[in-house]
Scaffold this active site. Structure first.
Site, mmCIF file in Angstrom:
data_model
loop_
_atom_site.group_PDB
_atom_site.id
_atom_site.type_symbol
_atom_site.label_atom_id
_atom_site.label_comp_id
_atom_site.label_asym_id
_atom_site.label_seq_id
_atom_site.Cartn_x
_atom_site.Cartn_y
_atom_site.Cartn_z
ATOM 1 N N ASN A 89 -8.662 -1.376 -0.961
ATOM 2 C CA ASN A 89 -7.255 -1.486 -1.182
ATOM 3 C C ASN A 89 -6.842 -2.199 -2.819
ATOM 4 O O ASN A 89 -8.024 -2.267 -3.500
ATOM 5 C CB ASN A 89 -6.855 -2.900 -0.376
ATOM 6 C CG ASN A 89 -5.679 -3.102 -0.121
ATOM 7 O OD1 ASN A 89 -4.667 -1.925 -0.037
ATOM 8 N ND2 ASN A 89 -5.117 -4.340 -0.449
ATOM 9 N N GLN B 47 3.234 -4.549 -8.346
ATOM 10 C CA GLN B 47 3.933 -4.290 -7.356
ATOM 11 C C GLN B 47 4.554 -5.398 -6.587
ATOM 12 O O GLN B 47 5.508 -5.595 -5.846
ATOM 13 C CB GLN B 47 3.392 -3.532 -6.208
ATOM 14 C CG GLN B 47 2.904 -2.060 -6.913
ATOM 15 C CD GLN B 47 1.477 -1.952 -7.478
ATOM 16 O OE1 GLN B 47 1.025 -2.960 -7.981
ATOM 17 N NE2 GLN B 47 0.787 -0.986 -7.534
ATOM 18 N N ALA C 186 1.795 5.826 0.548
ATOM 19 C CA ALA C 186 1.482 7.087 1.299
ATOM 20 C C ALA C 186 2.471 7.134 2.708
ATOM 21 O O ALA C 186 2.982 8.400 2.886
ATOM 22 C CB ALA C 186 0.202 7.179 1.949
ATOM 23 N N ASP D 108 -5.878 0.910 1.548
ATOM 24 C CA ASP D 108 -5.676 2.657 1.323
ATOM 25 C C ASP D 108 -6.819 3.460 1.737
ATOM 26 O O ASP D 108 -6.760 4.521 2.280
ATOM 27 C CB ASP D 108 -5.930 2.574 -0.010
ATOM 28 C CG ASP D 108 -4.643 2.169 -0.809
ATOM 29 O OD1 ASP D 108 -4.629 1.039 -1.093
ATOM 30 O OD2 ASP D 108 -3.704 2.779 -1.084
ATOM 31 N N ARG E 122 7.172 5.547 -3.384
ATOM 32 C CA ARG E 122 5.747 5.471 -3.325
ATOM 33 C C ARG E 122 5.079 5.099 -1.999
ATOM 34 O O ARG E 122 5.966 4.652 -1.353
ATOM 35 C CB ARG E 122 5.119 4.618 -4.612
ATOM 36 C CG ARG E 122 6.049 3.371 -4.550
ATOM 37 C CD ARG E 122 5.506 2.496 -5.079
ATOM 38 N NE ARG E 122 4.476 1.648 -4.455
ATOM 39 C CZ ARG E 122 5.052 0.769 -3.368
ATOM 40 N NH1 ARG E 122 6.091 0.715 -2.954
ATOM 41 N NH2 ARG E 122 4.189 0.025 -2.520
#
Lengths: 356, 356
Positions: free
Chosen positions: B267, B216, B50, B257, B48
């Site tokens: 984000n 995460q 990007a 992001d 995972r």
């Protein structure tokens, strides 16, 4: 106003205690007939929340005496204090517990002195036995009813204040942790106020913070809100500020574990973060707590010792490890300074902390 | 500077992908030999982030061509585009994925045109086959190395900036979500900057937010920090403001992001809450992201669509229900407005968002 969820069902022969550690998955009642049974339920946190623990212990005291007499055991001069000491040891830091058991001891001793009777002579006298049991039962019931009345007063005071301060027909309220009927002998403190607002048809939606790491919001507050049929949504703790940014929150209502003279408030970890976010978005921030929460011995929040709890609360859920092997800092409470608080609402009225 | 944890091990015959869904409990490598294998690993979120997905897809493209040729299968004019399309479909929204596979297609088509060869004639010519494979392997490697270089540049720029702005020998840094080597082809973005600061001996302690609901921080960032031997502590998201109040945080570093023209930053949910708390405590708040994160088509954060994800991310952990049956609002991202950001650091330099 009766809550849909109660933490215990007391009777003259036993008290059934709802095992909150198994909520929301299972609704399991633990039957308690003696002080030992009740103490075990307190230790195992079947019942939690300082006011609820106090009420439970009062009934536990009554049940111990009931059980001794029913089984023909001798009552002595020290039975009352021994029972109190035993019950108090189940959660040494809970002030309400010791307060409630002291009152029960006093009630029993008053009975003996007023009736000029020696405890040892009780065994053969059914009539006097019943008189004693009725008197201490009523005392336990009174402790329970007093707590329920305090909750109602706090709820009503808070609802009045918010309806005056927030000019909106239907409110979106954010709350943190569990401060409801599961934690008290009545409708709750902060969640009690939400119940009153709902009864007055003034709630659009309640946002319940998950409340990591022990998830009281996700497990208990969510459970109460759904049972109460109050429109509610669960969110993770870190989403609160974003909801405020989007204009989705009209007021924040939380409870408290300790309040200092100048109005600093210790409460569940995350409360301070909420107060900072509320202030940044000009959203009113209310603390709802009984007067007994005030600690007049200290001026500022810096003097409140903050409990650090087991790392496993953060790294494990239901026995399963959910985090890497890493040191954890698990402060269970934080301190919100008076400047971040709009009002503190008690059963006796409203306190606007000014720091003076 | 090599990170201690990497998301994949590429070679000329296969790529082993670390199954991040099983971290931190299990270190399980998934062997991938074809585009199908790689696509499955992307879909299942073994890999995972990007940038990491883009690099993985480039190697997946190479492996597909390698496997076809090794097994004597025909390559046609459409093989490149078909492979790209297939790989792209594994995570349709990841921009880096499509960018990386486009570059691989271009590399292959360039090879054919420069060597004036028809793809169909490749099967019988081992020498040309090897030339093609070497060329596209190098392209994949370059995509990987470029990403690693970008991470180093971002990390170095961020460390320089913080060392200039925060006059302290040893820093306490708070970070959110996972932005490390597991999410990129290098040392990471925000976590990469922390690695650089640690290498320069400027880290006292890193506080890693748990990052509900997908954890995460607790699962991946904690894992990386421990493997890297960087002094680190895990905290629940709602504790951040309390740590700031206690003076335990010198700077906040997060990734992004998407960034708008004026510098609003989308984000992981909770980032905005951190920025509000940092501002209230006058703590600098840094965003570290590659230039490719900028979306020049939009001016403000209001134009960024915010993904709502499955309620079960909040109510379940490891298949086990941890919340009452209640509606959930699960915004996966939030928007931090430029006013709350001290600096945005890219691989090319520092951007001080002013809203102009």
């Amino acid at each position: 106003m009766k809550p849909s969820v109660i933490p215990f069902k007391p009777s003259r022969k036993k008290i059934d205690i709802l095992d909150q550690t198994r909520l929301p998955g299972k609704t399991h009642w633990v039957e308690c007939k003696t002080a030992r049974d009740v103490s075990r339920s307190i230790t195992k946190m079947h019942v939690r929340g300082a006011p609820a623990i106090g009420v439970t212990a009062a009934y536990g005291f009554y049940l111990e005496i009931y059980s001794l007499l029913k089984n023909g055991k001798k009552i002595t001069k020290s039975t009352g204090k021994d029972t109190k000491q035993f019950l108090d040891s189940s959660r040494p830091t809970a002030v309400n517990l010791s307060w409630a058991t002291s009152r029960m001891v006093h009630e029993m001793e008053t009975f003996f002195s007023e009736n000029s009777i020696m405890p040892e002579n009780l065994t053969d006298n059914k009539k006097i036995q019943n008189q004693l049991l009725t008197q201490i039962w009523k005392a336990a019931e009174e402790i329970h009813l007093d707590d329920a009345a305090r909750c109602l007063a706090m709820g009503s005071n808070t609802a009045d204040l918010i309806m005056k301060n927030v000019p909106k027909e239907k409110l979106n309220i954010l709350t943190h942790c569990n401060t409801g009927s599961l934690a008290t002998g009545g409708i709750g403190t902060a969640l009690g106020a939400i119940r009153v607002l709902h009864e007055r048809n003034r709630i659009n939606r309640v946002y319940a913070d998950e409340t990591r790491p022990f998830n009281q919001g996700a497990r208990l507050t969510a459970y109460e809100l759904i049972k109460e049929k109050i429109p509610a949504t669960l969110v993770v703790d870190s989403m609160a500020a974003y909801l405020m940014q989007k204009g989705m929150i009209d007021a924040v209502i939380v409870g408290s574990d300790r309040i200092t003279r100048r109005g600093d408030v210790a409460n569940k970890i995350g409360t301070y973060m909420l107060s900072v976010a509320a202030k940044a978005h000009s959203i009113p921030f209310y603390v709802v707590a009984p007067l007994s929460t005030y600690d007049d011995s200290i001026e500022t929040g810096k003097e409140i010792p903050i409990e650090k709890r087991d790392e496993k609360e953060v790294t494990h859920i239901g026995g399963k490890q959910i985090a890497a092997e890493i040191p954890v800092l698990n402060y269970s409470f934080d301190v919100t300074p008076y400047e971040n608080i709009t009002s503190i609402v008690t059963e006796k009225g409203i306190f606007e902390p000014s720091g003076s």
